[in-house]
Write a protein that holds these residues in place. Sequence first.
Motif, PDB file in Angstrom:
ATOM      1  N   GLU A  34       0.833  -1.198   0.000  1.00  0.00           N
ATOM      2  CA  GLU A  34       0.000   0.000   0.000  1.00  0.00           C
ATOM      3  C   GLU A  34       0.870   1.251   0.000  1.00  0.00           C
ATOM      4  OE1 GLU A  34      -3.705   1.862   2.613  1.00  0.00           O
ATOM      5  OE2 GLU A  34      -2.301   0.471   3.546  1.00  0.00           O
ATOM      6  N   PHE A  35       1.916   1.241   0.793  1.00  0.00           N
ATOM      7  CA  PHE A  35       2.833   2.381   0.857  1.00  0.00           C
ATOM      8  C   PHE A  35       3.477   2.635  -0.500  1.00  0.00           C
ATOM      9  CE2 PHE A  35       7.187   3.922   1.187  1.00  0.00           C
ATOM     10  CZ  PHE A  35       7.046   5.070   1.944  1.00  0.00           C
ATOM     11  N   PHE A  36       4.034   1.595  -1.111  1.00  0.00           N
ATOM     12  CA  PHE A  36       4.743   1.794  -2.375  1.00  0.00           C
ATOM     13  C   PHE A  36       3.788   2.139  -3.519  1.00  0.00           C
ATOM     14  CE2 PHE A  36       8.007  -0.482  -0.006  1.00  0.00           C
ATOM     15  CZ  PHE A  36       9.117   0.301  -0.305  1.00  0.00           C
ATOM     16  N   LEU A  44      13.581  -1.687  -6.483  1.00  0.00           N
ATOM     17  CA  LEU A  44      12.369  -1.568  -7.285  1.00  0.00           C
ATOM     18  C   LEU A  44      12.592  -0.746  -8.550  1.00  0.00           C
ATOM     19  CD1 LEU A  44       9.772  -0.928  -4.432  1.00  0.00           C
ATOM     20  CD2 LEU A  44       9.827  -2.924  -5.956  1.00  0.00           C
ATOM     21  N   GLY A  45      13.725  -0.066  -8.619  1.00  0.00           N
ATOM     22  CA  GLY A  45      13.992   0.787  -9.775  1.00  0.00           C
ATOM     23  C   GLY A  45      13.190   2.067  -9.749  1.00  0.00           C
ATOM     24  N   PRO A  71      12.657  -8.851 -10.534  1.00  0.00           N
ATOM     25  CA  PRO A  71      12.644  -7.676 -11.406  1.00  0.00           C
ATOM     26  C   PRO A  71      11.249  -7.235 -11.848  1.00  0.00           C
ATOM     27  CG  PRO A  71      14.308  -9.259 -12.115  1.00  0.00           C
ATOM     28  CD  PRO A  71      13.482  -9.946 -11.085  1.00  0.00           C
ATOM     29  N   GLU A  72      10.267  -8.110 -11.717  1.00  0.00           N
ATOM     30  CA  GLU A  72       8.902  -7.759 -12.106  1.00  0.00           C
ATOM     31  C   GLU A  72       8.162  -6.994 -11.003  1.00  0.00           C
ATOM     32  OE1 GLU A  72       6.547 -10.769 -14.120  1.00  0.00           O
ATOM     33  OE2 GLU A  72       8.340 -12.002 -14.296  1.00  0.00           O
ATOM     34  N   ALA A  73       8.810  -6.794  -9.852  1.00  0.00           N
ATOM     35  CA  ALA A  73       8.158  -6.137  -8.721  1.00  0.00           C
ATOM     36  C   ALA A  73       7.679  -4.726  -9.079  1.00  0.00           C
ATOM     37  CB  ALA A  73       9.111  -6.085  -7.525  1.00  0.00           C
ATOM     38  N   ILE A  99       3.828  -3.003  -8.805  1.00  0.00           N
ATOM     39  CA  ILE A  99       3.519  -1.747  -8.117  1.00  0.00           C
ATOM     40  C   ILE A  99       2.856  -0.767  -9.079  1.00  0.00           C
ATOM     41  CG2 ILE A  99       4.510   0.268  -6.966  1.00  0.00           C
ATOM     42  CD1 ILE A  99       4.545  -2.153  -5.196  1.00  0.00           C
ATOM     43  N   GLU A 100       3.402  -0.640 -10.260  1.00  0.00           N
ATOM     44  CA  GLU A 100       2.851   0.272 -11.254  1.00  0.00           C
ATOM     45  C   GLU A 100       1.419  -0.110 -11.622  1.00  0.00           C
ATOM     46  OE1 GLU A 100       3.962   2.057 -15.689  1.00  0.00           O
ATOM     47  OE2 GLU A 100       4.919   0.237 -14.954  1.00  0.00           O
ATOM     48  N   SER A 101       1.180  -1.389 -11.843  1.00  0.00           N
ATOM     49  CA  SER A 101      -0.155  -1.859 -12.194  1.00  0.00           C
ATOM     50  C   SER A 101      -1.140  -1.602 -11.062  1.00  0.00           C
ATOM     51  CB  SER A 101      -0.103  -3.352 -12.520  1.00  0.00           C
ATOM     52  OG  SER A 101      -1.378  -3.832 -12.874  1.00  0.00           O
ATOM     53  N   SER A 102      -0.703  -1.817  -9.834  1.00  0.00           N
ATOM     54  CA  SER A 102      -1.551  -1.564  -8.674  1.00  0.00           C
ATOM     55  C   SER A 102      -1.900  -0.081  -8.560  1.00  0.00           C
ATOM     56  CB  SER A 102      -0.852  -2.035  -7.401  1.00  0.00           C
ATOM     57  OG  SER A 102      -1.651  -1.791  -6.268  1.00  0.00           O
ATOM     58  N   ALA A 103      -0.901   0.783  -8.834  1.00  0.00           N
ATOM     59  CA  ALA A 103      -1.137   2.230  -8.778  1.00  0.00           C
ATOM     60  C   ALA A 103      -2.151   2.672  -9.836  1.00  0.00           C
ATOM     61  CB  ALA A 103       0.182   2.980  -8.954  1.00  0.00           C
TER      62      ALA A 103
END
Length: 211
Positions: free
Chosen positions: A15-17, A129-130, A194-196, A200-204
């Motif tokens: 949730e934070f990220f 996470l890049g 590396p897919e992390a 995160i992007e998809s969740s955002a």
Amino acid sequence: MAIVAADLFYFPNLEFFTAIYGFEEIALFPKAYFRRNSYINRTEIRGANKVQRLSIPIQGRRPAIPQEELMINFHEKWQLDHFRTIQSAYGKAPFFEHYFPYFQGFLENPPESLWNLNKGVLTVCLKLLGLSAKVAEYPTLHDFRPEKDLRGQISSNETWQKRGLYSPEPYFQLFGSDFEPNLSILDLLFCMGPEAKMIIESSAKKTLNNR
């Protein structure tokens, strides 16, 4: 510069990220008072049979104390417990051997200050996470106005579903057939590597679309 004001947590959850994704700077406030229901000294991982909470004991726990003054209690052997619990939960995860060395030092030789520990963890997590967001400290919020203010929002007082900051993007997890959302970033890194960042992007994006 897009700035998000946030609290500093121990191995922050997804949730934070998701909430800080896309911002160029994460503004932290070491003089902010400690809140008992925050995640400043706790995180949750997925074990073989259940979700497990890892907590860091702190000295002189009382409400009216700045977070930068919180000192870790080393009379309790929490480091060994955290080390073994994480290793037991994720030792067979696809990317455990690659990512765990980045965090091993935080468990084997942590600083005395909980603030410094969490800041070091966050910095490493952003790198893995890049994410290019830089971490900055401010005495108060009077000097600027952030685009988003997350302070006090992510806590254990209520479930993440009520806050609208996170829409889970399921991913492979080591145990069980049902996806367990909003665990520590460790779960995502060890399981997806590396897919992390993509998760995160998809969740955002899902979170924005659901508003």
